[in-house]
Design a protein around this motif. Sequence first.
Motif, PDB file in Angstrom:
ATOM      1  N   SER A 294      17.933  -2.527  -5.907  1.00 17.36           N
ATOM      2  CA  SER A 294      17.866  -1.930  -4.569  1.00 17.36           C
ATOM      3  C   SER A 294      16.778  -0.854  -4.522  1.00 17.36           C
ATOM      4  O   SER A 294      16.230  -0.579  -3.459  1.00 17.36           O
ATOM      5  N   ILE A 295      16.464  -0.254  -5.654  1.00 15.40           N
ATOM      6  CA  ILE A 295      15.380   0.747  -5.661  1.00 15.40           C
ATOM      7  C   ILE A 295      14.023   0.076  -5.875  1.00 15.40           C
ATOM      8  O   ILE A 295      13.070   0.310  -5.138  1.00 15.40           O
ATOM      9  N   ALA A 296      13.954  -0.815  -6.860  1.00 21.74           N
ATOM     10  CA  ALA A 296      12.687  -1.516  -7.107  1.00 21.74           C
ATOM     11  C   ALA A 296      12.280  -2.301  -5.868  1.00 21.74           C
ATOM     12  O   ALA A 296      11.104  -2.325  -5.491  1.00 21.74           O
ATOM     13  N   GLY A 297      13.260  -2.920  -5.223  1.00 23.65           N
ATOM     14  CA  GLY A 297      12.983  -3.757  -4.058  1.00 23.65           C
ATOM     15  C   GLY A 297      12.389  -2.959  -2.911  1.00 23.65           C
ATOM     16  O   GLY A 297      11.737  -3.504  -2.022  1.00 23.65           O
ATOM     17  N   PHE A 298      12.620  -1.671  -2.928  1.00 23.98           N
ATOM     18  CA  PHE A 298      12.076  -0.826  -1.876  1.00 23.98           C
ATOM     19  C   PHE A 298      10.760  -0.173  -2.309  1.00 23.98           C
ATOM     20  O   PHE A 298       9.736  -0.265  -1.635  1.00 23.98           O
ATOM     21  N   VAL A 299      10.785   0.450  -3.476  1.00 21.21           N
ATOM     22  CA  VAL A 299       9.631   1.240  -3.920  1.00 21.21           C
ATOM     23  C   VAL A 299       8.411   0.343  -4.214  1.00 21.21           C
ATOM     24  O   VAL A 299       7.286   0.673  -3.837  1.00 21.21           O
ATOM     25  N   ILE A 300       8.641  -0.788  -4.868  1.00 24.40           N
ATOM     26  CA  ILE A 300       7.493  -1.571  -5.339  1.00 24.40           C
ATOM     27  C   ILE A 300       6.709  -2.271  -4.223  1.00 24.40           C
ATOM     28  O   ILE A 300       5.493  -2.132  -4.169  1.00 24.40           O
ATOM     29  N   PRO A 301       7.355  -2.962  -3.304  1.00 21.92           N
ATOM     30  CA  PRO A 301       6.550  -3.557  -2.223  1.00 21.92           C
ATOM     31  C   PRO A 301       5.847  -2.503  -1.360  1.00 21.92           C
ATOM     32  O   PRO A 301       4.698  -2.686  -0.963  1.00 21.92           O
ATOM     33  N   LEU A 302       6.522  -1.386  -1.117  1.00 21.04           N
ATOM     34  CA  LEU A 302       5.877  -0.337  -0.328  1.00 21.04           C
ATOM     35  C   LEU A 302       4.684   0.216  -1.108  1.00 21.04           C
ATOM     36  O   LEU A 302       3.591   0.419  -0.572  1.00 21.04           O
ATOM     37  N   GLY A 303       4.909   0.436  -2.408  1.00 19.53           N
ATOM     38  CA  GLY A 303       3.849   0.984  -3.250  1.00 19.53           C
ATOM     39  C   GLY A 303       2.655   0.051  -3.361  1.00 19.53           C
ATOM     40  O   GLY A 303       1.513   0.506  -3.481  1.00 19.53           O
ATOM     41  N   ALA A 304       2.901  -1.247  -3.322  1.00 18.51           N
ATOM     42  CA  ALA A 304       1.800  -2.200  -3.512  1.00 18.51           C
ATOM     43  C   ALA A 304       0.732  -2.036  -2.445  1.00 18.51           C
ATOM     44  O   ALA A 304      -0.433  -2.344  -2.676  1.00 18.51           O
ATOM     45  N   THR A 305       1.120  -1.544  -1.270  1.00 16.20           N
ATOM     46  CA  THR A 305       0.068  -1.329  -0.277  1.00 16.20           C
ATOM     47  C   THR A 305      -0.227   0.149  -0.055  1.00 16.20           C
ATOM     48  O   THR A 305      -1.334   0.509   0.318  1.00 16.20           O
ATOM     49  N   ALA A 306       0.774   1.014  -0.286  1.00 14.42           N
ATOM     50  CA  ALA A 306       0.571   2.411   0.094  1.00 14.42           C
ATOM     51  C   ALA A 306       0.268   3.336  -1.079  1.00 14.42           C
ATOM     52  O   ALA A 306      -0.300   4.405  -0.894  1.00 14.42           O
ATOM     53  N   ASN A 307       0.624   2.942  -2.291  1.00 12.59           N
ATOM     54  CA  ASN A 307       0.445   3.845  -3.423  1.00 12.59           C
ATOM     55  C   ASN A 307      -0.651   3.311  -4.336  1.00 12.59           C
ATOM     56  O   ASN A 307      -0.431   2.383  -5.094  1.00 12.59           O
ATOM     57  N   MET A 308      -1.827   3.872  -4.230  1.00 16.40           N
ATOM     58  CA  MET A 308      -2.941   3.354  -5.018  1.00 16.40           C
ATOM     59  C   MET A 308      -3.681   4.491  -5.711  1.00 16.40           C
ATOM     60  O   MET A 308      -4.679   5.016  -5.203  1.00 16.40           O
ATOM     61  N   ILE A 347      -4.084   4.874   0.983  1.00 12.84           N
ATOM     62  CA  ILE A 347      -2.822   4.404   1.569  1.00 12.84           C
ATOM     63  C   ILE A 347      -3.098   3.195   2.468  1.00 12.84           C
ATOM     64  O   ILE A 347      -2.350   2.225   2.484  1.00 12.84           O
ATOM     65  N   GLY A 348      -4.198   3.254   3.183  1.00  9.91           N
ATOM     66  CA  GLY A 348      -4.485   2.197   4.152  1.00  9.91           C
ATOM     67  C   GLY A 348      -5.103   0.950   3.549  1.00  9.91           C
ATOM     68  O   GLY A 348      -5.088  -0.104   4.179  1.00  9.91           O
ATOM     69  N   ALA A 349      -5.629   1.044   2.321  1.00  5.70           N
ATOM     70  CA  ALA A 349      -6.291  -0.140   1.753  1.00  5.70           C
ATOM     71  C   ALA A 349      -5.254  -1.213   1.412  1.00  5.70           C
ATOM     72  O   ALA A 349      -4.263  -0.912   0.771  1.00  5.70           O
ATOM     73  N   PRO A 350      -5.486  -2.441   1.850  1.00  7.69           N
ATOM     74  CA  PRO A 350      -4.556  -3.503   1.464  1.00  7.69           C
ATOM     75  C   PRO A 350      -4.751  -3.851  -0.013  1.00  7.69           C
ATOM     76  O   PRO A 350      -5.810  -3.567  -0.575  1.00  7.69           O
ATOM     77  N   GLY A 351      -3.734  -4.447  -0.617  1.00  8.73           N
ATOM     78  CA  GLY A 351      -3.817  -4.719  -2.055  1.00  8.73           C
ATOM     79  C   GLY A 351      -4.564  -5.988  -2.399  1.00  8.73           C
ATOM     80  O   GLY A 351      -4.034  -6.898  -3.022  1.00  8.73           O
ATOM     81  N   ILE A 352      -5.804  -6.075  -1.963  1.00  6.34           N
ATOM     82  CA  ILE A 352      -6.605  -7.269  -2.264  1.00  6.34           C
ATOM     83  C   ILE A 352      -7.903  -6.842  -2.957  1.00  6.34           C
ATOM     84  O   ILE A 352      -8.286  -5.680  -2.876  1.00  6.34           O
ATOM     85  N   PRO A 353      -8.590  -7.782  -3.614  1.00  4.87           N
ATOM     86  CA  PRO A 353      -9.793  -7.387  -4.346  1.00  4.87           C
ATOM     87  C   PRO A 353     -10.822  -6.693  -3.452  1.00  4.87           C
ATOM     88  O   PRO A 353     -11.058  -7.110  -2.318  1.00  4.87           O
ATOM     89  N   SER A 354     -11.400  -5.619  -3.989  1.00  3.28           N
ATOM     90  CA  SER A 354     -12.460  -4.855  -3.321  1.00  3.28           C
ATOM     91  C   SER A 354     -12.065  -4.235  -1.987  1.00  3.28           C
ATOM     92  O   SER A 354     -12.939  -3.827  -1.220  1.00  3.28           O
ATOM     93  N   ALA A 355     -10.780  -4.141  -1.715  1.00  3.38           N
ATOM     94  CA  ALA A 355     -10.353  -3.522  -0.459  1.00  3.38           C
ATOM     95  C   ALA A 355     -10.807  -2.073  -0.402  1.00  3.38           C
ATOM     96  O   ALA A 355     -11.161  -1.544   0.651  1.00  3.38           O
ATOM     97  N   GLY A 356     -10.817  -1.434  -1.560  1.00  5.47           N
ATOM     98  CA  GLY A 356     -11.208  -0.032  -1.618  1.00  5.47           C
ATOM     99  C   GLY A 356     -12.625   0.204  -1.118  1.00  5.47           C
ATOM    100  O   GLY A 356     -12.937   1.261  -0.583  1.00  5.47           O
ATOM    101  N   MET A 357     -13.478  -0.788  -1.286  1.00 10.99           N
ATOM    102  CA  MET A 357     -14.865  -0.648  -0.838  1.00 10.99           C
ATOM    103  C   MET A 357     -14.932  -0.530   0.677  1.00 10.99           C
ATOM    104  O   MET A 357     -15.791   0.157   1.224  1.00 10.99           O
ATOM    105  N   VAL A 358     -14.056  -1.246   1.351  1.00 18.64           N
ATOM    106  CA  VAL A 358     -14.085  -1.251   2.812  1.00 18.64           C
ATOM    107  C   VAL A 358     -13.607   0.091   3.363  1.00 18.64           C
ATOM    108  O   VAL A 358     -14.265   0.690   4.216  1.00 18.64           O
TER     109      VAL A 358
END
Length: 410
Positions: A294-308, A347-358
């Motif tokens: 219940s914690i991993a299911g919340f923290v990890i998907p949110l983190g995959a896009t917001a925590n970089m 936070i706004g960068a999506p978790g895809i290759p080179s998203a950070g560049m955009v």
Amino acid sequence: MRISLNTQIFLSAVLGIALGLLFAKMGTQTNGVKQGIYLCSLLGTLFIDLLKMVLVPLVFTSIAVGVANLRQHSQLHRVWISTLGFFMLSMALAIVLALIASNWFQPGKGLSLDLFQGANQDIAAKQMSFAEFIAGFLHGLFINPFTALAQSNVLAIVMFALLLGIALVMGGDRYRNILVLLQEGLELMLRMVGWIMRLAPLGILALLAQLLASQNMAVLGSLAQFVAVVLGTTLLHGFVVLPLLLFLIAKVSPLRFFKGAREALITAFATSSSSATLPVTLRCAEQHLHVNPSIAGFVIPLGATANMDGTALYEASAALFVANLAGIELDLGQQLIVFFTTMMAAIGAPGIPSAGMVTMVMVLQSVGLPAEAVAILLPIDRLLDTFRTMVNVEGDMVGSLIVQRLVKEK
Ligand code: ASP
């Protein structure tokens, strides 16, 4: 003797790197090598496609079930606060590290922007002001769930699933069947992830061989100082700062953590995508690191896009590098602006290759640096993306362990 999947994945990563270097040495235009690279791209894409196939149903069910299982309201509140608190703290540390190292080593000083004139033609930098970015970001949070699901818009899916999970909690027993359905859906998805992971050694080998075969080492050389600062700080954050936080707050030994997290870290390295890695990250957190679903299911998907953390660190370093190239001195106030915009950009960068560049364009523009300069960094981006994505994914797993600890303490 049966070799564990963990070891297979590690060996295949090493093999993939070696094969890629061999390809590069033999020349990528040679006939045999061409075919080899083609085969690698087929296999690598297949692996990523399979992960992406399960990604959407997995994120949706895992968040809804995760939130619904945090039955008491106060617990949900605590998970929320500690998750966001940890994301902010770890990204802030990453950015501060980048700013200190860049001010210290001053990469780019003495090089001239004109040197890279040729690079500017490849990219038309998208103009994106900070205000536009915020508006677009907020607007993208809440959209029709069917659109979000169909477009694999992870952040919007997270938001809808979050609300659905809360509604399921509030509704209590009345919606028990729906919760059971979602729970079983989640189990089925994880079972499929298990199958896909059997392909991981092959997929990772192929992805890394293809990546290294196609690197332009000459550009890497001319940007060597910058690359060294970025890699050095990224590794410092990943191997010292995050493990230290983990040890101090969650009392988890770093050794145990890296053993459990290895599958996800190597997958992130090879795919350069936090989103594609997400199914593996969840599996590692729940099955190897024993984070409550219940914690991993919340923290990890949110983190995959917001925590970089890796992306934040990279963007801040890159901003200072470009400033040095352009011969512009950024004062403390401007560096503070870089700090905040970088955090928003990560936070706004999506978790895809080179998203950070955009999203980096926004950081550059916030302090008046030429946005076209991202073109200089483009040739080396895929290589740096491997390490920063790995640290991004590491931060999510560390976060889930820390949040679990903070919630338990209550
Ligand atoms: N590739 C990174 C990720 O998926 C994002 C970035 O480009 O920084 O986490």
